[in-house]
Design a protein around this motif. Sequence first.
Motif, mmCIF file in Angstrom:
data_model
loop_
_atom_site.group_PDB
_atom_site.id
_atom_site.type_symbol
_atom_site.label_atom_id
_atom_site.label_comp_id
_atom_site.label_asym_id
_atom_site.label_seq_id
_atom_site.Cartn_x
_atom_site.Cartn_y
_atom_site.Cartn_z
ATOM 1 N N LYS A 129 35.992 15.009 -18.432
ATOM 2 C CA LYS A 129 35.622 16.148 -17.443
ATOM 3 C C LYS A 129 35.581 15.567 -15.948
ATOM 4 O O LYS A 129 35.881 16.387 -15.006
ATOM 5 N N ILE A 130 35.382 14.202 -15.820
ATOM 6 C CA ILE A 130 35.007 13.627 -14.420
ATOM 7 C C ILE A 130 36.445 13.936 -13.473
ATOM 8 O O ILE A 130 36.584 14.076 -12.500
ATOM 9 N N CYS A 131 37.571 13.726 -14.449
ATOM 10 C CA CYS A 131 38.915 13.835 -13.893
ATOM 11 C C CYS A 131 39.130 15.265 -13.412
ATOM 12 O O CYS A 131 40.383 15.254 -12.991
ATOM 13 N N LYS A 132 38.780 16.191 -14.085
ATOM 14 C CA LYS A 132 38.944 17.552 -13.519
ATOM 15 C C LYS A 132 38.493 18.117 -12.431
ATOM 16 O O LYS A 132 38.933 19.155 -11.939
ATOM 17 N N LYS A 133 37.521 17.166 -11.757
ATOM 18 C CA LYS A 133 36.897 17.686 -10.625
ATOM 19 C C LYS A 133 37.768 17.650 -9.448
ATOM 20 O O LYS A 133 38.763 16.538 -9.612
ATOM 21 N N LYS A 134 37.881 18.580 -8.457
ATOM 22 C CA LYS A 134 38.914 18.562 -7.485
ATOM 23 C C LYS A 134 38.658 17.396 -6.660
ATOM 24 O O LYS A 134 37.693 17.065 -5.997
ATOM 25 N N ARG A 135 39.640 16.353 -6.248
ATOM 26 C CA ARG A 135 39.484 15.554 -5.316
ATOM 27 C C ARG A 135 40.880 15.460 -4.639
ATOM 28 O O ARG A 135 41.928 15.860 -5.315
ATOM 29 N N ARG A 136 40.923 14.852 -3.661
ATOM 30 C CA ARG A 136 42.056 14.562 -2.847
ATOM 31 C C ARG A 136 43.291 13.497 -3.707
ATOM 32 O O ARG A 136 44.357 13.874 -3.660
ATOM 33 N N PHE A 137 42.727 12.597 -4.112
ATOM 34 C CA PHE A 137 43.448 11.470 -4.546
ATOM 35 C C PHE A 137 43.388 11.010 -6.160
ATOM 36 O O PHE A 137 44.145 10.719 -6.725
ATOM 37 N N GLU A 170 31.360 8.659 -12.222
ATOM 38 C CA GLU A 170 31.710 9.698 -11.623
ATOM 39 C C GLU A 170 31.729 9.364 -10.026
ATOM 40 O O GLU A 170 32.582 9.445 -9.206
ATOM 41 N N GLU A 171 30.680 8.367 -9.588
ATOM 42 C CA GLU A 171 30.480 7.693 -8.461
ATOM 43 C C GLU A 171 31.534 6.845 -7.988
ATOM 44 O O GLU A 171 32.149 6.712 -6.981
ATOM 45 N N LEU A 172 32.001 6.195 -9.111
ATOM 46 C CA LEU A 172 32.894 5.242 -8.914
ATOM 47 C C LEU A 172 34.403 5.858 -8.405
ATOM 48 O O LEU A 172 35.223 5.509 -7.591
ATOM 49 N N ILE A 173 34.554 6.823 -9.220
ATOM 50 C CA ILE A 173 35.767 7.733 -8.957
ATOM 51 C C ILE A 173 35.721 8.195 -7.574
ATOM 52 O O ILE A 173 36.672 8.544 -6.772
ATOM 53 N N GLU A 174 34.732 8.713 -6.957
ATOM 54 C CA GLU A 174 34.406 9.308 -5.644
ATOM 55 C C GLU A 174 34.610 8.192 -4.668
ATOM 56 O O GLU A 174 35.497 8.408 -3.629
ATOM 57 N N GLU A 175 34.331 6.830 -5.039
ATOM 58 C CA GLU A 175 34.498 5.914 -4.085
ATOM 59 C C GLU A 175 36.040 5.380 -4.127
ATOM 60 O O GLU A 175 36.619 5.015 -3.134
ATOM 61 N N VAL A 176 36.730 5.703 -5.335
ATOM 62 C CA VAL A 176 38.048 5.209 -5.355
ATOM 63 C C VAL A 176 39.031 6.328 -4.343
ATOM 64 O O VAL A 176 39.673 6.014 -3.745
ATOM 65 N N ASP A 177 38.565 7.615 -4.623
ATOM 66 C CA ASP A 177 39.058 8.655 -3.794
ATOM 67 C C ASP A 177 38.827 8.171 -2.218
ATOM 68 O O ASP A 177 39.955 8.263 -1.455
ATOM 69 N N THR A 178 37.756 7.899 -1.806
ATOM 70 C CA THR A 178 37.409 7.143 -0.483
ATOM 71 C C THR A 178 38.656 6.163 -0.206
ATOM 72 O O THR A 178 39.268 6.112 0.838
ATOM 73 N N PHE A 179 38.622 5.069 -0.886
ATOM 74 C CA PHE A 179 39.306 4.035 -0.805
ATOM 75 C C PHE A 179 40.996 4.363 -0.614
ATOM 76 O O PHE A 179 41.545 3.932 0.125
ATOM 77 N N LYS A 228 35.375 11.504 8.641
ATOM 78 C CA LYS A 228 34.195 10.522 8.730
ATOM 79 C C LYS A 228 34.584 9.227 9.239
ATOM 80 O O LYS A 228 33.952 8.605 9.824
ATOM 81 N N TYR A 229 35.748 8.667 8.690
ATOM 82 C CA TYR A 229 36.136 7.433 8.993
ATOM 83 C C TYR A 229 37.374 7.320 9.820
ATOM 84 O O TYR A 229 37.821 6.225 10.230
ATOM 85 N N GLY A 230 37.616 8.431 10.397
ATOM 86 C CA GLY A 230 38.637 8.370 11.616
ATOM 87 C C GLY A 230 39.810 7.720 11.056
ATOM 88 O O GLY A 230 40.648 7.026 11.917
ATOM 89 N N VAL A 231 40.423 8.094 10.139
ATOM 90 C CA VAL A 231 41.712 7.769 9.678
ATOM 91 C C VAL A 231 42.758 8.576 9.343
ATOM 92 O O VAL A 231 43.902 8.164 9.043
ATOM 93 N N GLU A 232 42.415 9.782 9.780
ATOM 94 C CA GLU A 232 43.440 10.937 9.711
ATOM 95 C C GLU A 232 43.748 11.639 11.121
ATOM 96 O O GLU A 232 42.873 11.470 12.101
ATOM 97 N N LYS A 233 44.930 11.709 11.256
ATOM 98 C CA LYS A 233 45.148 12.098 12.658
ATOM 99 C C LYS A 233 44.699 13.446 13.088
ATOM 100 O O LYS A 233 44.987 14.462 12.359
ATOM 101 N N SER A 234 44.109 13.653 14.121
ATOM 102 C CA SER A 234 43.836 14.874 14.775
ATOM 103 C C SER A 234 44.934 15.466 15.700
ATOM 104 O O SER A 234 46.104 14.769 15.844
#
Lengths: 144, 507
Positions: free
Chosen positions: A2-10, A40-49, B234-240
Amino acid sequence: MKICKKKRRFARGFVCRTVIAISEVVIPEGEGIDVPLDKEELIEEVDTFLLLVGPLKRFFIKLLLWFINYLLPILFLRFKPFSRLSFETRYRIMKRIHDSKIFSIRGIYILTSMLILPYYYSRNNVLNAIGYPVNRFKSKSEAA
Amino acid sequence: MIIDGRKVEKNIKIDADVVIIGSGAGGAPAAYRLAKNGKKVVVVEEGGHFTKNVFNGDSYEMVKLMYRDAGSVLTLGNTGILLPLGRTLGGTTTINSGTMFRTPNEVIDEWRRDYGIKTITSDLLKPYFEEVEEITHTMEVPWELMGRNNQLFAEGAQKLGLHGFPLKRNMKDCKGSGVCPFGCPEDAKQAMHVTYIPRSEQYGAIYYTYAHAEKIIIKNSRAIGIKGHFMKGKYGVEKSIYTFEIRATVVIVSAGAIYTPVILKRNGIGRHNNMVGKNLRIHPAAKVMGYFDEELSSWYGIPQAYCVDEFADEWIIFEGFWLPPSMLSIALPSFGKDIKKMMLDYNHLAGFGIMVHDSSSGMVKVAGETPLLFYNMNKEDLEKFRKAIRIASEVYFAAGAKKIYPPIFSLESINSPSQLSKIDTIKLKPDMLELSAFHPMGTARMGSDPKEAVVNEELETFDVNNLFVIDASIFPTSLGVNPQESIMAFSSYAADRIIARWDSLSR
């Protein structure tokens, strides 16, 4: 999952499933520090990474996770994606990678653990369990 | 004035006297000196502006905010080496340990002997070092502010008769918060954002954060400005969508030894001898950890506070280090449940760093906007590490350690001094060492010969007039010590040369 079905960028689809499958063996439940991993929080962090590392590294990390999920099990004569293998099998595979004398194989563990371990060992309840003083400077941060 | 590039909502065109790419140890002192001399200085910085109001000691969050690629920069080659870089106002000075060393005389002698560098002498640099030390409040770490890991190593070294001393650091009213590499919560560490940058602002220097420089504008073999775009998010890593163009008499590149070659190469600079990006020295480092019966609370006190230099003539030095759990977790020689068990011993672990003045070298290649770092460690440096690991282990045993964790794959722990011979006999290969590096240098090196060097002794490029490189990339060799003070001194020196030549530069 279920966690992986949530819309995220990466961190979605096989990226999400593979990270969760690895995290379960890299941070096994119950042993030593009895604080469960918030997946769920881990995956959010991986998305940010994956956002922070830029497109080229992002491509290689996703390629590496794809390799782990779909090709690595075949090398161990397991014909299912890594994320669908039993905990014991995943643990054995990752342990052998971790212990490999060949650096480029060991590197698979090093790179994937960088996605998971720093997150887990920065959570307040984990730090409390270790005895590391949490939020020593938080009041200042909140003021900001 | 510091302007957040994420908030800029139009394309910007500015005329200035000097434009500087990068606000770290290379860019900020030059900005101060040039602005003080009446020059209109504009600095573009790719990272954001953070101060003690933000620094909360949460290493995981701070790495996301201030480390390039969230701290995941790695070298490739016969081993992989983690090389954390800053991406924030003040550059790596904001996130380093604050250690200050003057350039060793032996290194300057080596430059004169092997690279034909005649004008740079210890006497020439002396007043610049003195000024840097005054502005940055450089002082010796008092014993009571040292992290326990340092005190233990000092005690062990004294028992073995090894020479050591408290390090000098840029600090003022330090309370020993213990999180220097993640932004000082007191701003006691006198990094660029609390020293040179505010001083240069007083003289009118303008800083744009989240501003990514792409193009150096060159006309008739002369640099006349830069172009780039602002960043967003937020992190300023995407091009404006918004861009900047800054025209100036002098262009200074101070993006550090990894990103300076990226900018130079992408603009076709250094093609005449193909030296840009080569000669990468990283001053590789490893850590030795010891388990002690006593509770150490290593999170209190300055993590990098003591140095053992007994083997400095062999280009090996030992300096303190300590990491919060999130960073240490990826550096432990364990797997799964064993990491958890080791982390429960966190309060009993002490660590000390080894740094080797590398004769190995590598290069920076460019793929799009991304640098690819290649570095192969040679046998000479490998053997230095073997020796250093053995010494550091002996020191910790002498200090009372019950167990040592050496940074060697397949040698998980050493449980008594009698087992230390394992370090001597193990068949060591570079990829068996757990290494990191914090001092990249040499990728746009200074020299007298245009065939061998990228910049001359005034740090102006041989290829393009009015284009200067001021950062660690100009050092022809590794310094063998932490480089920030040397970079600051060279920055002040180069700014003085620009001021002295201003009439001819602006003609």
